[in-house]
Structures are given as structure tokens and as C-alpha cells.
Scaffold this motif. Structure first.
Motif, mmCIF file in Angstrom:
data_model
loop_
_atom_site.group_PDB
_atom_site.id
_atom_site.type_symbol
_atom_site.label_atom_id
_atom_site.label_comp_id
_atom_site.label_asym_id
_atom_site.label_seq_id
_atom_site.Cartn_x
_atom_site.Cartn_y
_atom_site.Cartn_z
ATOM 1 N N UNK A 195 54.524 46.485 44.647
ATOM 2 C CA UNK A 195 54.198 46.409 43.123
ATOM 3 C C UNK A 195 54.038 47.767 42.743
ATOM 4 N N UNK A 196 54.114 47.998 41.395
ATOM 5 C CA UNK A 196 53.610 49.117 40.618
ATOM 6 C C UNK A 196 53.431 48.734 39.203
ATOM 7 N N UNK A 197 52.381 49.255 38.686
ATOM 8 C CA UNK A 197 51.888 49.069 37.444
ATOM 9 C C UNK A 197 52.564 50.170 36.492
ATOM 10 N N UNK A 198 52.941 49.718 35.327
ATOM 11 C CA UNK A 198 53.128 50.928 34.279
ATOM 12 C C UNK A 198 52.388 50.906 32.907
ATOM 13 N N UNK A 199 51.714 52.035 32.445
ATOM 14 C CA UNK A 199 50.978 52.080 31.482
ATOM 15 C C UNK A 199 51.660 52.926 30.485
ATOM 16 N N UNK A 200 52.214 52.584 29.154
ATOM 17 C CA UNK A 200 52.670 53.198 28.491
ATOM 18 C C UNK A 200 53.981 53.837 28.955
ATOM 19 N N UNK A 201 54.685 52.887 29.733
ATOM 20 C CA UNK A 201 55.736 53.321 30.446
ATOM 21 C C UNK A 201 55.701 54.250 31.811
ATOM 22 N N UNK A 202 54.432 54.879 31.906
ATOM 23 C CA UNK A 202 54.310 55.603 33.121
ATOM 24 C C UNK A 202 53.682 54.789 34.227
ATOM 25 N N UNK A 203 53.918 55.093 35.432
ATOM 26 C CA UNK A 203 53.398 54.328 36.610
ATOM 27 C C UNK A 203 52.076 54.888 36.700
ATOM 28 N N UNK A 204 51.251 53.816 36.979
ATOM 29 C CA UNK A 204 49.603 54.136 37.457
ATOM 30 C C UNK A 204 49.770 54.248 38.946
ATOM 31 N N UNK A 205 49.256 55.406 39.332
ATOM 32 C CA UNK A 205 49.360 55.657 40.915
ATOM 33 C C UNK A 205 48.574 54.515 41.656
ATOM 34 N N UNK A 206 47.339 54.225 40.816
ATOM 35 C CA UNK A 206 46.478 53.236 41.609
ATOM 36 C C UNK A 206 46.960 51.619 41.729
ATOM 37 N N UNK A 207 47.980 51.642 40.976
ATOM 38 C CA UNK A 207 48.549 50.316 41.016
ATOM 39 C C UNK A 207 49.757 50.169 42.076
ATOM 40 N N UNK A 208 50.231 51.277 42.518
ATOM 41 C CA UNK A 208 51.444 51.170 43.329
ATOM 42 C C UNK A 208 51.143 50.934 44.846
ATOM 43 N N UNK A 209 51.958 49.748 45.348
ATOM 44 C CA UNK A 209 51.425 49.753 46.888
ATOM 45 C C UNK A 209 52.702 48.977 47.470
ATOM 46 N N UNK A 255 46.271 42.034 32.003
ATOM 47 C CA UNK A 255 45.058 42.527 31.500
ATOM 48 C C UNK A 255 43.942 42.783 32.324
ATOM 49 N N UNK A 256 43.665 43.938 32.468
ATOM 50 C CA UNK A 256 42.481 44.281 33.266
ATOM 51 C C UNK A 256 41.178 43.942 32.786
ATOM 52 N N UNK A 257 39.961 43.366 33.422
ATOM 53 C CA UNK A 257 38.827 43.183 33.005
ATOM 54 C C UNK A 257 38.381 44.395 32.378
ATOM 55 N N UNK A 258 37.302 44.041 31.330
ATOM 56 C CA UNK A 258 36.602 45.023 30.679
ATOM 57 C C UNK A 258 35.976 45.974 31.732
ATOM 58 N N UNK A 259 35.439 45.334 32.565
ATOM 59 C CA UNK A 259 34.253 46.000 33.640
ATOM 60 C C UNK A 259 34.970 46.277 34.750
ATOM 61 N N UNK A 260 36.400 46.437 34.691
ATOM 62 C CA UNK A 260 37.107 46.674 35.869
ATOM 63 C C UNK A 260 36.390 48.150 36.657
ATOM 64 N N UNK A 261 36.411 48.129 37.987
ATOM 65 C CA UNK A 261 35.730 49.407 38.536
ATOM 66 C C UNK A 261 36.341 50.746 38.229
ATOM 67 N N UNK A 262 37.890 50.634 38.133
ATOM 68 C CA UNK A 262 38.778 51.739 37.699
ATOM 69 C C UNK A 262 38.753 52.118 36.275
ATOM 70 N N UNK A 263 37.731 52.886 35.819
ATOM 71 C CA UNK A 263 37.692 52.972 34.314
ATOM 72 C C UNK A 263 39.064 53.368 33.785
ATOM 73 N N UNK A 264 40.128 53.843 34.333
ATOM 74 C CA UNK A 264 41.441 54.236 33.808
ATOM 75 C C UNK A 264 42.065 52.823 33.508
ATOM 76 N N UNK A 265 41.762 51.764 34.128
ATOM 77 C CA UNK A 265 42.461 50.590 33.999
ATOM 78 C C UNK A 265 41.647 49.425 33.287
ATOM 79 N N UNK A 266 40.327 49.663 33.118
ATOM 80 C CA UNK A 266 39.540 48.782 32.683
ATOM 81 C C UNK A 266 39.929 48.433 31.142
#
Length: 776
Positions: free
Chosen positions: A519-533, A567-578
Motif C-alpha cells: 500500500x501507499x497513501x497520497x496526500x495532495x497527489x504526493x506519496x506520504x513515505x510513512x504510509x508506504x509498505x 480519514x486519519x483520527x485527529x489524535x493519530x500519533x503521526x502529526x503529519x497524518x492526524x
């Protein structure tokens, strides 16, 4: 221009961002020096940011320090000696001062064994270091400085007592005065008081502080907290030996935190008899998240021997009250205590588990350390403690090198391993399917020590089930039923349903299925490294994946790709994704459907054995070692047998899982090349099989210094010291630091005279300094 002093903080076990890396004691010293017109700098040597000789040399050149000081502990003294020797090489006239708990009561003869050291600090560092600075500024001799041990005209001189400040606020704050850099820290260590009035025989603190407790004012500590909060630090670790010593002061302090440091949280420790429901409620309101108590032992007779003063029923009540107040509990404990048997030591572990305290952090017990200055160290024999027959220099305390009248050296080691076996992170890793080979290796290497406990087979069975090794799992179940069938925890373990997973071609992902995916997650069309595995393995419905992610893969066929939003929870540990909406692209490699077994006798017969096929083995190993192992295991007779790295990986996995015969079958099929056989020997040695390791290492003898050192280590493990000495004396290894270090260890184990030990240690030290100097 003011005179400079250099303070070196050596902590090679802590990362820079850890609160353990905060040089609090040296910060107090530097702040006090600055208050009196001096200057200086603290330099750190940390696990992830090791001090380089070049940087050290630059500091020496730029500061031209009048003296250099080190905080010394049993664990870091040899590394401190190396830096001190390098300082002397740069500036032979610079005074080297050792302080910290290791030196307060260290015998003066230690100076005769450390030529690179000039002064041992006997009193509190702030006061003593200032007196040393004043002596240097006034060209006075050190014998006039109170609170030290030093050399004078070839003799060792003790200069008497140097009392510390009664009012701790007289000492400037290392935080308010910016004595060190706190950037990157999420937690800070604070002292609101010093000292302890208890009489525990195992502890250094009461004697070092005259069994008195001294305090900082509430306003001073609150000001430090406010200052640190302004830097983004909201969590605090109060290192006071007894945070609740004064009830009146503590209540005022907690009220002040509530009013003036909102949002703060903290850890602290105290005694069970000093807390009640009202105080715990106030602690919780002020932000206490963890409260630690000193248990030491769950045996009344042993508590009496060590003068602990703890009442177990009182402690049980305090634990329950603390947990009911919503505060986490930690329990300090020790094993290898005077009069303690192996059975007594296990009672302490069972006490901790029975009170639902996680075996984590400070609740992981440790062996008694007999440090300089503890009452036990003054006369160990009277306390039933006998030193092991090894050679030690005067600058090292007895520490852990002993056995007792109740526990042999082997039993003390056994208890240490049993505590490690029960660690919370081990249980969590097994539940999550992570670090399985590391945990299995720990258990199988030390299995003989776990005969009296059911945890080892329970954990191994779970690991084997996760890896589709149903036969070995069934053997664990059988042993558990035969040896520990009446144990409530074992009954619950054996009576629960066991779930296996069957691979089905083109299966559809549903709740309860195990999926393997990229999987990989894109935010505004850009891959978020923390979501790629890649090659992730997860079970749908067990809440390890976010709900939106599970919903997105539900109904997808194996071998298919899909895309959905999460949609990541507001209190998600990774602030970039929260709180963010992320578009995920997912490819489902395989879907395995659940198979439930309620009869453990049938597992080895009925458990599905899945065949996994993945082409990109190196990438698979990088991302999912469990799956990589299963692919290698099922394919070892096929296309991968000719690939040496994969064969060696399978060999190592088999050893860690305890499949010794399978591992040796692979080893005997290896190419008869010294480098390959030597590597196999090194792996066997790492898995605590020195006899088998030697068989392979002998075939790689003389091929390299590394292989010779591996042979040397194997002989030491087998207590074949004469053979080890012959290897270590080989002139071709004369410049190997590893060989020198092993020969120091040999000198200790063989009980050579301390002069011989020091000769080897100094040769190692000189070689280290020579290498360090070359990098300046």
C-alpha cells in the motif's frame, strides 16, 4: 576572559532525544560555575550521536579548559578512561576529575590504577568543582580542596568532607540558565529534592546524602517547568528518591502545578505508606501518569534483611488505590538479595503480575548491584554475599559479580532471564507478529532456564502458530498440559480456540481473514513515505488497521488492486497524518481464510500448511521476515537452494526457532569455503552453540582476524581458557582491539594478578587512544 571547564557526558546507551541523555548533574555543575564567573561547555557522547575525536579535539582547542570533568558509573568507566587518556594526550597538564556515584566511595587506590585521572570527587559536584576551579585560579594545590581524593607528591590524599548546600535553591538551575541543549527532547528530568532518610542496605543514596532530604522551593521547580513548557516539553521525570517525603510541601507543589503549569504530565516515585486516595486524586489532577513504588522483594523476611520497611499488604493497597485513580504503577524490584532463594525471587515476579503491573520500564527487575558506598558493600560476607572468583581493578565495584548463600551464580542468571521472558514488549510483539525470530531465539537459547515457568512454551506455541509450524506448536501444547495443566493462565491459554489460516486462490477479503498487501497513501497527489509498505500481513477485524482501511479492502479479491480514501483520527500519533484525508492505493497479494480449532490434539493433523510464492525475495526479507521465512522453508528444495544469502538466512531462522537439526543439515550442505563456514560458525556462536560453532570455525582458522576472534570467543564460552589464550597470544592479532578486549576478559576470568589485568587493560586503552588521536 573567564576560565573554561569542559564536562563530558558519556551515555552510550541513550539516544540524544531521550530524557536519559540529559546531563542534569553536569548541568548543575556548569550553572554553578557560571554563577561564580567561570564558563564552560557540556559535550555528549550518545548511542545515536557518538562523540568524535575530531569534535572533542576541537572543543579542547577552542575552550582551552582549565580542567575536564566526567560523570562516572560502573557501566561507562572504561569509555570514560579512554576519553580522559585522549584529553591527556592533547594536553598532558590538564587535570582530569571523575565524579558521579561511582567515585563518591571509590577506594583511593583506584587513582594508582588510572594514570590518566587526577581527582576523585567525594562530595556534591557543584560545590567541589567550584572549589577546584578556585584552586586553579589561585594557583593553590588540590590538597587544600575539601571533598576530593587526589595525588600529592606521589601519595594518595583524602582531603576530608565538603558539605553540600542545605538550601538547594542556592544552586542555579541548569534549565533556567540554559546550561545544556534540550532541543529534540519530549521529556525532561527534574529534581525537586535530594536525598533519602531510609536505611535500605542495598542503596547508595542515604549514605551519600547523610540520610537527609533537602528541597528546592516549589516556586523554583515550577519556574523550571514553565520554562521547559515554553520550549515544547510537557512531560517531566521527577528523579527525587522520595517525591512524597513531605506531605504538606507536596500538596502545595501539586496545587501550584495545576494552577501554573496546565497540561503538564509527570512520573514520580514514593513509598506506599505515604499515599492515600486524597493524595492520589491530587496527583492525578496535577498530571501524574505513573507512580513508582519500591517493592524490592515480595518476601517479608528478605525485606527485613535489607531494612526496606515495606509492608506487602500496605503496598498491595497502595497499588490498587493508584490504579483506581487512573495512574499507572511501576514497581522497582531486585533479585539476588541477601537470604533470597530462586523460589523467593519468583514470588516477587508473581506479585508484580498478580497486581496487573506491566513488566515494562522500571518494573523490569534487575539483579542487585553492590555499588561502592552501599551498606552491603562494606561487608558483603556478613550479608551472605560472596564475590565470584574473578580479577577486578579497584575502580570497579563488586556490582553483579557475586552469588549469595541462597542463590548460585547460575540461579541469579536464571532469574534475570525469567524476568526478561515476561516483558510486556515480548507479549505485544508476539500478538502483533513482530520480532518473532528475536523472541524465539531468546527462548530457545535459554530454554533450560525456563523449566519452572509456563510462559516459554506459551510464547513459543504462539510464534509457531503464526509461522504455520503446527508440529512444534503441538509439542508445546502437550508440555504445557503435562507440566502446568492446573495453572489458571495455562488453562485459559489451552482452552481458547486457536485460529489458523488457509490460503485460497482468488479468495475475497472479509472480516477474520488474513491479508498480505502492498500500500501507499497520497496526500495532495504526493506519496506520504510513512504510509508506504510492502508485503504487509494483517488480520481484518483485530483493530490493527484503521476502520476506513478495513472498509476499503473488504470484498476485494486476492490478486487485485483497489483505491480508497482513509480519514486519519485527529489524535493519530503521526502529526503529519492526524485528521488528514489520504488516498490509498492497495494491491492484495493473498487472502487467507480463518480456520478455527478447539481441539489442540488435532492441530498438527488438521492445521493448514500454506505454500507461498514470491519472486522478490530480497524485498520480501526487508519488509516481512515472517513471510520470507515461510517462503524459504517451503522452497528450500526448489529454486532457492543455490542462493547462498537465502540459505544462510534460513539456517539462522531455524536456529532461532530451535530447529537445530534442520539448521545443521543446511550447514553441512554449505560450500567448503573458509568465509562461508566461518560465517556459519559465527551464527552458531550467536545462537549459544559454541561447540557446534567451533567445528565450523576450525575450518576457517587463520583465514582472518575476525575468524580467530570468533574462535577465541567460542573457547571462552566453553571455559577453555588455555586454548583461548593461545589464540589471543598470536602476534598476528596484536593490533586487534577485539582481541585485546577479549584478553582483558580472559585475565579476569583466569584470576590473573591485578597487575597482569591492568597491563592488558592499559594496552587496550593505549591502542584505543592511538586510534582516536589518528581521527582528530
Amino acid at each position: 576572559m573567564s576560565e573554561n571547564f569542559l564536562l563530558l557526558h558519556v551515555n552510550e546507551w541513550a539516544d540524544f532525544e531521550s530524557s536519559d541523555a540529559i546531563p542534569l548533574s553536569q548541568g548543575y555543575i556548569l550553572a554553578n560555575l557560571k554563577k561564580h564567573g567561570y564558563n564552560g561547555q557540556i559535550v555528549g557522547d550518545y548511542k545515536d550521536r557518538p562523540l568524535t575525536p575530531h569534535h572533542f579535539h576541537t572543543c579542547m582547542q577552542e575552550l582551552h579548559p582549565k580542567a575536564i570533568g566526567f560523570s562516572v558509573y560502573e557501566e561507562n568507566i572504561n569509555r570514560v578512561r579512554a576519553w580522559a587518556a585522549l584529553a591527556k594526550k592533547i594536553d598532558p597538564e590538564i587535570p582530569v576529575v571523575l565524579g558521579g556515584p561511582q567515585t563518591t566511595f571509590m577506594p583511593g587506590e583506584a587513582l594508582e590504577q588510572m594514570n590518566e585521572v587526577d581527582i576523585l570527587c567525594r562530595g556534591e559536584g557543584e560545590t567541589v568543582m567550584l572549589e577546584i576551579a578556585n584552586a586553579l585560579a589561585g594557583n593553590r594545590t588540590f590538597k587544600d580542596v575539601a571533598g576530593i581524593c587526589c595525588r600529592e607528591n606521589g601519595s594518595i590524599v583524602e582531603t576530608g568532607i565538603c558539605p553540600g548546600s542545605e538550601n538547594l535553591d542556592n544552586l542555579p538551575s541548569p534549565y533556567l540558565d540554559e546550561a545544556f541543549d534540550c532541543r529534540g527532547k519530549s521529556r525532561a528530568i527534574l529534581l525537586s529534592s535530594r536525598g533519602c532518610s531510609s536505611a535500605c542496605t542495598f542503596c547508595y543514596t542515604p549514605r551519600a546524602n547523610g540520610r537527609k532530604v533537602r528541597f528546592h522551593s516549589v516556586d523554583r521547580v515550577v519556574a523550571e517547568m514553565q520554562h521547559l513548557q515554553g520550549k515544547g516539553i510537557n512531560d517531566f521525570w521527577f528523579a527525587d528518591p522520595n517525591f512524597a517525603h513531605s506531605r504538606e510541601r507536596l500538596e502545595a507543589f501539586l496545587e501550584s502545578i495545576i494552577n501554573k503549569v496546565p497540561g503538564a504530565s509527570f512520573w514520580c516515585q514514593t513509598r506506599a505508606n505515604l499515599v492515600d486516595a486524597n493524595l492520589l486524586a491530587l496527583l492525578k489532577r496535577a498530571g501524574a501518569h505513573t507512580l513508582a513504588f519500591g517493592l524490592e522483594s515480595a518476601h517479608d523476611g528478605i525485606l527485613k534483611k535489607i531494612k526496606k520497611g515495606t509492608k506487602l499488604d500496605e503496598l498491595s493497597k497502595a497499588i490498587k488505590l493508584t490504579q483506581n485513580a487512573g495512574i499507572n504503577v511501576e514497581l522497582f524490584s531486585l533479585f539476588g538479595l541477601p537470604g533470597e532463594s530462586l523460589e523467593n525471587a519468583q514470588q516477587t515476579l508473581d506479585f508484580v503480575k498478580r497486581h496487573d503491573v506491566d513488566i515494562d520500564g522500571n518494573s523490569i527487575s534487575q539483579q542487585l548491584h553492590v555499588f561502592f558506598g552501599t551498606p552491603i558493600s562494606e561487608d558483603p560476607v556478613r550479608h551472605g554475599i560472596s564475590a565470584l572468583p574473578i580479577t577486578k581493578p579497584a575502580y570497579q565495584s563488586l556490582c553483579r559479580d557475586f552469588q549469595t548463600d541462597g542463590m548460585t551464580e547460575e540461579e541469579i542468571r536464571q532469574m534475570s532471564l525469567i524476568w526478561r521472558l515476561n516483558r510486556k514488549d515480548f507479549a505485544e510483539d508476539i500478538k502483533n507478529g513482530t520480532n518473532l525470530f528475536t523472541i524465539a531465539g531468546f527462548i530457545t537459547r535459554h530454554k533450560k532456564y525456563f523449566d519452572t515457568r509456563p510462559e516459554a512454551d506459551m510464547m513459543l506455541a504462539s510464534i509457531y502458530m503464526h509461522l504455520d509450524e503446527c508440529g512444534p506448536a503441538a509439542e508445546c501444547f502437550l508440555r504445557l498440559r503435562q507440566k502446568f495443566g492446573s495453572d489458571p493462565a495455562v488453562e485459559r491459554f489451552l482452552n481458547r480456540p486457536f485460529i489458523g489460516y488457509r490460503n485460497k486462490r482468488r479468495a475475497i477479503a472479509r472480516k477474520g481473514c488474513r491479508i498480505i498487501f502492498d500500500c501507499k497513501g497520497l496526500l495532495a497527489g504526493t506519496v506520504v513515505p510513512e504510509t508506504e509498505s510492502h508485503f504487509n500481513m494483517a488480520t481484518l477485524g483485530d483493530k490493527t488497521l484503521l476502520a476506513d482501511f478495513e472498509k476499503g479492502v473488504d470484498g476485494v479479491k486476492a490478486g487485485s488492486a483497489t483505491q480508497f480514501e482513509v480519514i486519519f483520527p485527529a489524535d493519530y500519533g503521526n502529526r503529519k497524518l492526524a485528521g488528514q484525508k489520504v488516498s490509498f492505493q492497495v494491491y492484495l497479494h493473498q487472502v487467507l481464510e480463518p480456520v478455527v480449532y478447539t481441539n489442540i490434539e488435532k492441530i498438527s493433523e488438521k492445521y493448514p500448511r500454506n505454500m507461498f510464492r514470491f519472486e522478490d525475495l530480497f524485498n520480501l526479507k526487508k519488509h516481512n521476515k515472517n513471510l520470507y521465512f515461510m517462503v524459504l522453508r517451503d522452497s528450500v528444495l526448489h529454486s532457492y537452494t543455490g542462493n547462498l544469502p537465502h540459505l544462510m538466512a534460513l539456517f539462522n531462522y531455524y536456529l532461532k526457532l530451535g530447529f537445530k537439526e534442520k539448521a545443521l543439515d543446511l550447514a553441512y550442505s554449505l560450500p567448503q569455503e573458509p568465509s562461508v563456514l566461518g560465517h556459519a560458525g559465527r551464527v552458531l556462536l550467536a545462537n549459544e552453540l559454541p561447540e557446534e560453532a567451533l567445528e565450523f570455525l576450525q575450518k576457517a582458522a587463520d583465514s582472518s582476524a575476525e575468524m580467530e576472534n570468533q574462535r577465541l570467543k567460542a573457547h571462552i564460552k566453553l571455559k577453555q581458557y588455555e586454548e583461548a589464550e593461545k589464540i589471543g597470544a598470536d602476534p598476528r592479532l596484536a593490533t586487534s582491539l577485539q582481541t585485546m578486549n577479549l584478553r582483558v576478559n580472559l585475565a579476569s576470568l583466569r584470576q590473573l594478578p591485578v597487575e597482569r589485568y591492568l597491563e592488558r587493560m592499559n594496552r587496550l586503552l593505549n591502542s584505543q587512544v592511538k586510534m582516536m588521536a589518528a581521527k582528530m
